[in-house]
Design an enzyme around this catalytic site. Structure first.
Site, mmCIF file in Angstrom:
data_model
loop_
_atom_site.group_PDB
_atom_site.id
_atom_site.type_symbol
_atom_site.label_atom_id
_atom_site.label_comp_id
_atom_site.label_asym_id
_atom_site.label_seq_id
_atom_site.Cartn_x
_atom_site.Cartn_y
_atom_site.Cartn_z
ATOM 1 N N ILE A 89 0.711 -1.048 0.093
ATOM 2 C CA ILE A 89 0.153 0.017 0.024
ATOM 3 C C ILE A 89 0.982 1.294 0.020
ATOM 4 O O ILE A 89 1.726 1.486 0.795
ATOM 5 C CB ILE A 89 -0.939 -0.093 1.371
ATOM 6 C CG1 ILE A 89 -2.005 -1.321 1.498
ATOM 7 C CG2 ILE A 89 -1.751 1.282 1.123
ATOM 8 C CD1 ILE A 89 -2.765 -1.516 2.555
ATOM 9 N N GLY A 141 1.528 5.509 0.059
ATOM 10 C CA GLY A 141 0.882 6.783 0.770
ATOM 11 C C GLY A 141 0.139 6.257 2.104
ATOM 12 O O GLY A 141 -0.871 6.686 2.287
ATOM 13 N N SER A 195 1.100 6.988 5.305
ATOM 14 C CA SER A 195 1.364 7.593 6.497
ATOM 15 C C SER A 195 0.022 8.580 7.100
ATOM 16 O O SER A 195 0.288 8.883 8.116
ATOM 17 C CB SER A 195 2.629 8.676 6.335
ATOM 18 O OG SER A 195 2.298 9.569 5.325
ATOM 19 N N SER A 196 -0.963 8.555 6.009
ATOM 20 C CA SER A 196 -1.993 9.256 6.563
ATOM 21 C C SER A 196 -3.190 9.114 5.612
ATOM 22 O O SER A 196 -3.099 8.065 4.706
ATOM 23 C CB SER A 196 -1.830 11.020 6.333
ATOM 24 O OG SER A 196 -1.549 11.242 5.020
ATOM 25 N N GLY A 197 -4.468 9.511 5.707
ATOM 26 C CA GLY A 197 -5.596 9.419 4.922
ATOM 27 C C GLY A 197 -6.006 8.189 4.598
ATOM 28 O O GLY A 197 -6.086 7.339 5.664
ATOM 29 N N TYR A 235 -5.580 18.516 -10.851
ATOM 30 C CA TYR A 235 -5.797 17.465 -10.327
ATOM 31 C C TYR A 235 -6.680 16.500 -10.693
ATOM 32 O O TYR A 235 -6.673 15.283 -11.417
ATOM 33 C CB TYR A 235 -6.366 17.820 -8.825
ATOM 34 C CG TYR A 235 -6.719 16.514 -8.064
ATOM 35 C CD1 TYR A 235 -5.900 15.718 -7.167
ATOM 36 C CD2 TYR A 235 -7.960 16.312 -7.831
ATOM 37 C CE1 TYR A 235 -6.059 14.670 -6.851
ATOM 38 C CE2 TYR A 235 -8.436 15.274 -6.981
ATOM 39 C CZ TYR A 235 -7.377 14.528 -6.622
ATOM 40 O OH TYR A 235 -7.893 13.426 -5.743
#
Length: 297
Positions: free
Chosen positions: A10, A12, A14-16, A157
């Protein structure tokens, strides 16, 4: 159906969404290789895991923008930890808000470097391991912004996520012969940390956009804390789908996973808008073929 513990990689984490997904996957008895740009940022993740599942968690430093060869080397080393990778979740990403003309192609390239090319590099590095798995799954976190692009300031984005969606749909076909299931997750607005953490681009102000820029900046600043989506519920659904449990039990593989009432509404609105224009101009769409004449090649 594959039985037993899966190994998830996985990005990213560290958050979210990534942070929550790691916790939930471990809670189902699977093993996780969690990655982030900095190992220090994963310390909170490790401490948040229950002691009885920490042995099923490994962390790897991985910046999705560091290049194809470096990423391939790190993914290959990660695969050695438990001898395989069964599920890849491309979650790492960011949002760079700004007016399209003011940011220009340089801002678009920055946005695509993480959200598009980062996804491609990690996916390419991991596919050899997924092909060797009896229960391979590729999960890509997209966004409802690919459907609702009509928001000032979201151009870079939304463009990157639209490109990711198109790439995912092609990968779905190309990977089908290897029994690699592909899931495109399209979430709406969820209350996660740092999702609006990037500053609005103002380095190249064009006076014609002064009012528009000010209004857009104010709008982006007002969003955090107002999101209705529960990120834990969203990631619980992702785990259900990958494992064929919970809300996914007995259902066919969806391919697309739209999450959030706002996302559902945006998808329906865009489809209706395009179909309406198509119906109004159907005579034009069909009227550009060659007439009933023999055409020489």
């Amino acid at each position: 159906m594959f039985e037993g513990s899966r190994v998830w990689l996985i990005t990213g984490s560290s958050s979210g969404f990534g942070f929550r997904l790691v916790i939930l996957v471990l809670g189902r008895g699977d093993r996780v290789i969690a990655t982030a740009r900095s190992l220090d940022k994963l310390e909170n993740l490790i401490s948040s895991c229950k002691p009885d599942v920490r042995e099923n968690l490994r962390t790897v430093q991985l910046d999705v923008t560091e290049g194809e060869e470096a990423i391939k080397d790190k993914v290959n080393k990660a695969a050695v930890i438990w001898g395989r990778i069964d599920v890849l979740v491309n979650n790492a990403g960011n949002g760079l808000p700004g007016i399209v003309e003011e940011g220009g192609s340089s801002q678009l390239r920055r946005q695509f470097e993480t959200n598009f090319f980062g996804v491609m590099d990690v996916t390419s590095a991991t596919l050899p391991h997924l092909r060797a798995s009896p229960s391979a799954c590729l999960v890509i976190i997209g966004s409802r912004s690919a459907w609702k692009t009509e928001i000032i300031g979201i151009g870079p984005y939304a463009a990157s996520k639209a490109a990711v969606h198109a790439l995912t749909e092609t990968l779905t076909l190309e990977l089908a012969p290897f029994d690699i299931r592909v899931l495109l997750v399209e979430p709406g607005a969820f209350m996660t940390e740092g999702i609006y953490g990037q500053p609005f681009f103002t380095s190249n102000p064009i006076p014609a956009y002064d009012d528009m820029r000010a209004a857009s900046k104010a709008r982006f600043a007002s969003v955090p804390g107002t999101e209705k989506g529960d990120p834990n519920k969203a990631m619980q659904v992702v785990v259900d789908v990958v494992r064929g449990e919970g809300v996914a039990k007995g259902r066919p593989w969806p391919g697309y996973l739209v999450l959030g009432e706002d996302a559902e509404n945006d998808v329906r609105t865009k489809c209706s808008k395009v179909l309406k224009v198509l119906d109004e101009w159907v005579d034009v769409a069909r009227g550009v073929n060659f007439d009933n004449l023999s055409v020489n090649s």
